[in-house]
Design a protein around this motif. Structure first.
Motif, PDB file in Angstrom:
ATOM      1  N   SER A 560     -21.012  48.834 -44.945  1.00 41.31           N
ATOM      2  CA  SER A 560     -20.951  50.349 -44.713  1.00 41.31           C
ATOM      3  C   SER A 560     -22.143  50.935 -44.121  1.00 41.31           C
ATOM      4  N   ARG A 561     -21.947  51.508 -43.200  1.00 41.00           N
ATOM      5  CA  ARG A 561     -23.155  52.454 -42.392  1.00 41.00           C
ATOM      6  C   ARG A 561     -23.598  53.350 -43.384  1.00 41.00           C
ATOM      7  N   ASN A 562     -24.936  53.818 -43.100  1.00 39.74           N
ATOM      8  CA  ASN A 562     -25.677  54.645 -43.933  1.00 39.74           C
ATOM      9  C   ASN A 562     -25.577  54.502 -45.328  1.00 39.74           C
ATOM     10  N   THR A 563     -25.536  53.176 -45.626  1.00 43.51           N
ATOM     11  CA  THR A 563     -25.477  52.993 -47.269  1.00 43.51           C
ATOM     12  C   THR A 563     -26.822  52.029 -47.628  1.00 43.51           C
ATOM     13  N   TRP A 564     -27.278  52.223 -48.705  1.00 40.45           N
ATOM     14  CA  TRP A 564     -28.587  51.582 -49.024  1.00 40.45           C
ATOM     15  C   TRP A 564     -28.185  50.290 -49.824  1.00 40.45           C
ATOM     16  N   TYR A 565     -28.941  49.124 -49.242  1.00 43.39           N
ATOM     17  CA  TYR A 565     -28.696  47.757 -49.823  1.00 43.39           C
ATOM     18  C   TYR A 565     -29.918  47.279 -50.404  1.00 43.39           C
ATOM     19  N   GLY A 566     -29.747  46.183 -51.317  1.00 35.07           N
ATOM     20  CA  GLY A 566     -31.017  45.484 -51.780  1.00 35.07           C
ATOM     21  C   GLY A 566     -30.741  44.260 -51.571  1.00 35.07           C
ATOM     22  N   LEU A 567     -31.995  43.437 -50.971  1.00 38.50           N
ATOM     23  CA  LEU A 567     -31.737  41.866 -50.678  1.00 38.50           C
ATOM     24  C   LEU A 567     -32.672  41.157 -51.884  1.00 38.50           C
ATOM     25  N   TYR A 568     -32.043  40.473 -52.488  1.00 33.72           N
ATOM     26  CA  TYR A 568     -32.643  39.806 -53.538  1.00 33.72           C
ATOM     27  C   TYR A 568     -33.049  38.324 -53.255  1.00 33.72           C
ATOM     28  N   ASN A 569     -34.245  37.648 -53.259  1.00 40.38           N
ATOM     29  CA  ASN A 569     -34.757  36.196 -53.172  1.00 40.38           C
ATOM     30  C   ASN A 569     -34.674  35.763 -54.587  1.00 40.38           C
ATOM     31  N   GLY A 570     -33.292  35.410 -54.943  1.00 42.68           N
ATOM     32  CA  GLY A 570     -33.115  34.775 -56.473  1.00 42.68           C
ATOM     33  C   GLY A 570     -32.656  36.102 -57.294  1.00 42.68           C
ATOM     34  N   SER A 571     -33.698  36.416 -58.184  1.00 40.99           N
ATOM     35  CA  SER A 571     -33.763  37.602 -59.076  1.00 40.99           C
ATOM     36  C   SER A 571     -34.860  38.570 -58.822  1.00 40.99           C
ATOM     37  N   THR A 572     -35.465  38.184 -57.509  1.00 39.43           N
ATOM     38  CA  THR A 572     -36.625  38.888 -57.308  1.00 39.43           C
ATOM     39  C   THR A 572     -36.166  39.837 -56.042  1.00 39.43           C
ATOM     40  N   VAL A 573     -36.537  41.353 -56.096  1.00 41.11           N
ATOM     41  CA  VAL A 573     -36.121  42.016 -54.942  1.00 41.11           C
ATOM     42  C   VAL A 573     -37.077  41.766 -53.704  1.00 41.11           C
ATOM     43  N   ALA A 574     -36.285  41.576 -52.650  1.00 41.53           N
ATOM     44  CA  ALA A 574     -37.238  41.146 -51.378  1.00 41.53           C
ATOM     45  C   ALA A 574     -37.690  42.643 -50.885  1.00 41.53           C
ATOM     46  N   PHE A 575     -36.425  43.250 -50.496  1.00 44.89           N
ATOM     47  CA  PHE A 575     -36.640  44.756 -50.040  1.00 44.89           C
ATOM     48  C   PHE A 575     -35.438  45.335 -49.946  1.00 44.89           C
ATOM     49  N   ALA A 576     -35.402  46.627 -49.896  1.00 41.10           N
ATOM     50  CA  ALA A 576     -34.035  47.523 -49.825  1.00 41.10           C
ATOM     51  C   ALA A 576     -34.290  48.088 -48.458  1.00 41.10           C
ATOM     52  N   PHE A 577     -32.897  48.262 -47.885  1.00 39.78           N
ATOM     53  CA  PHE A 577     -32.662  48.633 -46.753  1.00 39.78           C
ATOM     54  C   PHE A 577     -31.676  49.696 -46.338  1.00 39.78           C
ATOM     55  N   LYS A 578     -31.590  50.662 -45.270  1.00 44.80           N
ATOM     56  CA  LYS A 578     -30.368  51.464 -45.039  1.00 44.80           C
ATOM     57  C   LYS A 578     -29.786  51.124 -43.829  1.00 44.80           C
ATOM     58  N   VAL A 579     -28.408  50.865 -43.756  1.00 41.72           N
ATOM     59  CA  VAL A 579     -27.760  50.336 -42.675  1.00 41.72           C
ATOM     60  C   VAL A 579     -27.699  51.774 -41.672  1.00 41.72           C
ATOM     61  N   PRO A 580     -28.331  51.583 -40.450  1.00 43.70           N
ATOM     62  CA  PRO A 580     -28.091  52.733 -39.688  1.00 43.70           C
ATOM     63  C   PRO A 580     -26.680  53.026 -39.268  1.00 43.70           C
ATOM     64  N   SER A 581     -26.347  54.498 -38.878  1.00 42.99           N
ATOM     65  CA  SER A 581     -25.164  54.723 -38.352  1.00 42.99           C
ATOM     66  C   SER A 581     -24.809  54.226 -37.074  1.00 42.99           C
ATOM     67  N   THR A 582     -25.377  53.581 -36.440  1.00 37.68           N
ATOM     68  CA  THR A 582     -25.068  53.161 -35.290  1.00 37.68           C
ATOM     69  C   THR A 582     -24.674  51.784 -35.228  1.00 37.68           C
ATOM     70  N   ALA A 583     -24.703  51.037 -36.476  1.00 38.90           N
ATOM     71  CA  ALA A 583     -24.514  49.583 -36.571  1.00 38.90           C
ATOM     72  C   ALA A 583     -23.104  49.539 -36.458  1.00 38.90           C
ATOM     73  N   SER A 584     -22.599  48.252 -35.806  1.00 35.56           N
ATOM     74  CA  SER A 584     -21.126  48.345 -35.768  1.00 35.56           C
ATOM     75  C   SER A 584     -20.616  47.297 -36.675  1.00 35.56           C
ATOM     76  N   THR A 585     -19.613  48.023 -37.438  1.00 35.98           N
ATOM     77  CA  THR A 585     -19.151  47.155 -38.852  1.00 35.98           C
ATOM     78  C   THR A 585     -18.127  45.861 -38.371  1.00 35.98           C
ATOM     79  N   SER A 586     -17.753  45.815 -37.028  1.00 38.18           N
ATOM     80  CA  SER A 586     -17.146  44.625 -36.801  1.00 38.18           C
ATOM     81  C   SER A 586     -18.133  43.380 -36.817  1.00 38.18           C
ATOM     82  N   LEU A 587     -19.434  43.562 -36.961  1.00 32.19           N
ATOM     83  CA  LEU A 587     -20.349  42.489 -36.952  1.00 32.19           C
ATOM     84  C   LEU A 587     -20.417  41.788 -38.528  1.00 32.19           C
ATOM     85  N   LYS A 588     -20.936  40.569 -38.325  1.00 34.57           N
ATOM     86  CA  LYS A 588     -21.154  39.764 -39.687  1.00 34.57           C
ATOM     87  C   LYS A 588     -22.596  40.362 -40.025  1.00 34.57           C
ATOM     88  N   MET A 589     -22.920  40.422 -41.367  1.00 34.47           N
ATOM     89  CA  MET A 589     -24.273  40.739 -41.950  1.00 34.47           C
ATOM     90  C   MET A 589     -24.624  39.070 -42.413  1.00 34.47           C
TER      91      MET A 589
END
Length: 647
Positions: A560-589
């Motif tokens: 989803s756009r304008n949503t915050w996600y967290g990427l985990y490397n195993g059980s450790t947080v790698a970083f958090a990121f917000k998907v921009p409003s311009t991202a096409s939701t037809s693409l794979k993440m």
């Protein structure tokens, strides 16, 4: 005694005939008399060949050490501090008063309020240089100086306008200190003529002092030195110049102070080589002729509006180690008939290399084809914070050199390289090495790439944020990322695009591509994308056929756009990121970590803020996102079928 008597008699006739000044020096000091002091009711008289009376003053001739005649409005006084010459402007006239110990070295000529100084000493006078103190006001005056030894020009509250030439013109080939005294405001303005600048120095020019200097260049440059320029402490305001705001040769060094440049008809600051061969940077800049610009402190604000103008331009290198630098350009592009190519404006432009190790830079380019930073050589960052905004579209030229702009990026492919100039955040003809610092780049016009190297690009550390209308980061050769944090959001092309191998072994990377034929991580067809480490989120996926090892890649079927996600490397947080409003939701993440990756949505970011507030180093909460296996054969286009098509 007869010889002294005869000499004094001749001096009396001279001063009376030419309305000059008589300076009589004894052991008690020097007193000055004008022609007005020598009248029929107050004549000069002699008695017994031993005394002389001037007005109410009587001298023993044997006590007179010397007597001199100076030009109108010029005199010698024991009341003036040693090594000092006072120049006071008063409407249509000027008065020059010099200390006794420098009188024999200084010849002053005054015509109205135009003062000409000839300084003859070739060494220090009483262990010090001569200081010329300027004060007062005139609308038709100037200071012209010649000599063969360094000196100081101290501005002590002077307003000096020369309607027919330079306000200050110094032809000494030695170092000149131009100092604004603390608590004073000084304004210098020139007019029509053949001068090189409102303030010109043939020798080295040190601009300093704790006062304020305002400069208006109505004919050419505002300030020009045929040698180097150094700036320290001074508050300098250049409000207008037909040419450059500051123009110099050899090198320019800003240590401290506040410099504001606007209203210029060409570049804000330009530094050229004095000769034909560069010495390169030398120890303490001794005998240096490099064409380099060193920004080591202070506050620098430059606005350039002319076509293809540069806010700061060096024929050599630019080194930024400290200070607050704000540059804005708004001029459009032009066709260079000599080089047969289009040219555009830029905030920082170096014909050599550029090193940014500190400081805070805010660079805005509004004109067609404008750039934040352009470097003919290599660019290296190790520190500092650089914020770049470009908003102009691409500028193109016809075969006849007619300039126009293009607002559709797809149309740019029909123009060869020399016939277009794109509005990039950073462009280097040589390699780019990002080894530290923070780069925040936004480009909105057609063809607006974030960072482009015409050679290799490496990143080992630092933080990069790029929101672009074309490629986020592009290299014409190998791209290597082993550390640092990168977020790229492209609305019109690839996220990271290497026209050579792309090798990723470390770092935190979040990329968003435009979709269609574009991908998040793209390597040229005959090369390969090699991922061996790091933490990666790629909306738009990886180049088809990517080599992924030393970790695991998976993909989320939706986001989803304008949503915050967290990427985990195993059980450790790698970083958090917000998907921009311009991202096409037809693409794979597609996500990759060296341990099994996990993804959470709706998280709360914490820790250090990244990427213009679009990321964090940590997070908490959220809900688990389902991830499926990833195959490098599928690429990252819509539905997992794209990758590697559009270059």
């Amino acid at each position: 005694m007869k010889k002294i008597y005869s000499l004094l008699a001749v001096l009396m006739l001279t001063i009376a005939a030419e309305a000059q000044y008589l300076n009589i020096t004894t052991g008690s000091g020097t007193k000055t008399y004008s022609a007005a002091d020598l009248t029929s009711t107050s004549p000069v008289t002699f008695a017994n060949g031993t005394t002389m009376t001037v007005g109410s003053d009587t001298y023993t001739i044997g006590n007179i050490t010397h007597a001199t005649v100076t030009t109108a409005n010029s005199s010698t006084s024991s009341d003036v501090a040693n090594n000092t010459v006072n120049i006071v402007y008063n409407g249509s006239s000027a008065t020059v008063t010099m200390a006794e110990n420098v009188a024999s070295y200084v010849t002053a000529t005054v015509s109205g309020a135009h003062v000409t100084i000839a300084q003859s000493n070739t060494d220090a006078v009483d262990n010090d240089e001569i200081t010329y103190v300027l004060s007062g006001s005139t609308t038709d005056g100037s200071l012209t100086m010649s000599g063969s030894y360094k000196c100081t020009v101290s501005l002590a509250g002077v307003t000096l306008t020369n309607p027919s030439g330079a306000a200050i013109n110094i032809t000494n080939s030695k170092r000149i200190q131009l100092s604004a005294k603390s608590g004073t405001t000084n304004t210098l303005t020139d007019g029509s003529g053949s001068q090189k600048a409102c303030i010109y120095s043939k020798g080295q020019l040190q601009l300093q002092g704790n006062g304020t200097l305002n400069v208006v260049g109505n004919y050419n440059h505002a300030i020009k030195s045929a040698s180097y320029i150094e700036v320290k402490n001074l508050t300098l305001n250049i409000t207008s110049a037909v040419g450059d705001g500051i123009n110099c040769e050899e090198y320019l060094l800003m240590k401290s102070g506040t410099v504001t440049i606007s209203g210029v008809g060409d570049d804000g600051i330009q530094c050229d080589l004095g000769g034909t061969t560069s010495t390169g940077e030398t120890t303490d800049h001794e005998d240096e002729d490099s064409g380099n610009i060193y920004l080591a402190g202070g506050t620098l604000n430059v606005t350039a509006t002319a076509t293809a103008a540069k806010a700061i331009k060096a024929e050599g290198d630019i080194q930024v180690s400290d200070g607050t630098i704000t540059c804005t350009t708004s001029g459009g592009g032009e066709w260079d008939s000599d080089d047969k190519k289009t040219k555009a404006a830029a905030c920082l432009s170096a014909d050599g290399n550029m090193i940014i190790s500190g400081g805070t830079l805010s660079l805005t380019s509004k004109g067609a084809g404008g750039k934040g930073i352009t470097v003919d050589g290599t660019l290296t960052t190790t520190g500092g914070t650089v914020t770049i905004n470009t908003s102009g579209h691409a500028v193109v030229a016809s075969s006849s050199g007619t300039i126009s702009t293009v607002s559709n990026s797809q149309q740019l492919d029909s123009y060869s390289t020399n016939y277009k100039s794109l509005p990039k955040g950073i462009k280097a003809d040589g390699a780019i090495a990002i080894n530290g610092g923070t780069l925040n780049i936004i480009t909105t016009g057609a063809g607006g790439e974030g960072i482009e190297s015409k050679s290799t690009l490496t990143m080992t550390d630092g933080v990069v944020y790029a929101s672009t209308s074309d490629d986020g980061i592009n290299s014409s050769s190998t791209m290597t990322i082993s550390g640092g944090s990168i977020m790229v959001s492209s609305s019109g092309n690839d996220g990271l695009d290497a026209n050579g191998n792309m090798n990723i072994s470390g770092g935190n990377i979040f990329v968003v591509c435009a979709g269609g034929a574009e991908v998040g991580l793209d390597a040229a067809e005959q090369y390969s994308l090699n991922i061996t480490g790091g933490n990666i989120v790629a909306i738009g996926g990886f180049e088809k056929g990517a080599n992924v090892s030393n970790g695991t890649a998976k993909q989320a079927s939706s986001f989803s756009r304008n949503t915050w996600y967290g990427l985990y490397n195993g059980s450790t947080v790698a970083f958090a990121f917000k998907v921009p409003s311009t991202a096409s939701t037809s693409l794979k993440m597609v996500v990759y970590t060296q341990s099994t990756p996990a993804l959470s949505s709706g998280v709360t970011g914490s820790g250090t803020s990244l990427w213009n507030g679009n990321g964090y180093t940590s997070c908490s909460g959220g809900s688990t996102v389902s991830l499926s296996s990833y195959s490098s054969n599928s690429g990252g286009g819509p539905g997992g079928g794209g990758g590697g098509w559009g270059r």
